[in-house]
Motif scaffolding. Structure first.
Motif, PDB file in Angstrom:
ATOM      1  N   SER A  45       0.822  -1.204   0.000  1.00  0.00           N
ATOM      2  CA  SER A  45       0.000   0.000   0.000  1.00  0.00           C
ATOM      3  C   SER A  45       0.863   1.265   0.000  1.00  0.00           C
ATOM      4  O   SER A  45       0.609   2.207  -0.751  1.00  0.00           O
ATOM      5  N   TYR A  46       1.873   1.285   0.851  1.00  0.00           N
ATOM      6  CA  TYR A  46       2.778   2.447   0.897  1.00  0.00           C
ATOM      7  C   TYR A  46       3.563   2.587  -0.401  1.00  0.00           C
ATOM      8  O   TYR A  46       3.692   3.681  -0.957  1.00  0.00           O
ATOM      9  N   GLU A  49       1.101   3.618  -3.078  1.00  0.00           N
ATOM     10  CA  GLU A  49       0.250   4.728  -2.654  1.00  0.00           C
ATOM     11  C   GLU A  49      -1.238   4.459  -2.880  1.00  0.00           C
ATOM     12  O   GLU A  49      -1.960   5.258  -3.469  1.00  0.00           O
ATOM     13  N   ASP A  51      -4.864   3.191  -0.787  1.00  0.00           N
ATOM     14  CA  ASP A  51      -5.532   2.929   0.489  1.00  0.00           C
ATOM     15  C   ASP A  51      -6.359   1.649   0.436  1.00  0.00           C
ATOM     16  O   ASP A  51      -6.636   1.048   1.464  1.00  0.00           O
TER      17      ASP A  51
END
Length: 183
Positions: A45-46, A49, A51
């Motif tokens: 997810s990071y 980017e 959610d």
């Protein structure tokens, strides 16, 4: 991110001047599997980017549900204390209860199935549940109405709904709105 209601719409009625979902430049879908660890899901997810991460079956690549990573992070302490194994299948939103039951039966022995690459083709879920079909050529007015009806993400597919292009969120539409002058 809160859900929209009829009394508090996220988006006001607006003329997007013929713009479509394609104009949002939604990035390709990144997927994970039900057996993906929560730590790995947060890392993906990071890195990309996102959610929300679509969750697909390892073998047949059918869409099973979605993982709300933002919600996971907000509840990290509860998850650490939970007796549930920290894998996606225990924290995702399943689109069909029957799909969850079938998946759990297939994986009773808890054998780690092979993983699919994050950029795998995603196929539509089984079942008879009706979906709003949102494609790259869907007008943004329809996407705004979709979000206003309480949905907090949209899976963008082809017209048959059997290929996933990406995931759009209200933030994508807000970003588009802020980059264009109002009429």
């Amino acid at each position: 991110m809160s859900k929209g209601t009829k009394d508090s719409n996220i988006f006001q009625v607006r003329d997007y001047r013929g713009a479509t979902i394609e104009d949002l430049d939604v990035r390709p879908a990144i997927s994970i599997n039900p057996t993906t660890s929560i730590d790995e899901a947060i890392e993906i997810s990071y890195e990309y980017e996102f959610d929300f991460l679509p969750v697909i079956h390892e073998a047949n690549r059918k869409l099973l549900g979605v993982l709300n990573v933002k919600e996971l992070i907000e509840n990290a302490e509860k998850i650490r204390k939970s007796p549930l194994k920290p894998i996606t299948r225990n924290y995702m939103l399943w689109f069909h209860q029957k799909a969850r039951q079938n998946y759990d039966q297939e994986h009773e022995e808890d054998i780690s199935p092979k993983k699919t690459p994050v950029y795998s083709t995603i196929y539509k879920p089984g079942g008879s549940k009706k979906y709003s079909v949102l494609t790259p050529i869907t007008p943004l007015e329809e996407l705004a109405a979709f979000f206003n009806s309480g949905n907090y993400f949209a899976i963008i597919t082809n017209g048959r709904g059997d290929f996933v292009y990406g995931v759009a969120t209200p933030e994508d539409l807000k970003k588009f709105e802020s980059s264009r002058p109002k009429l």
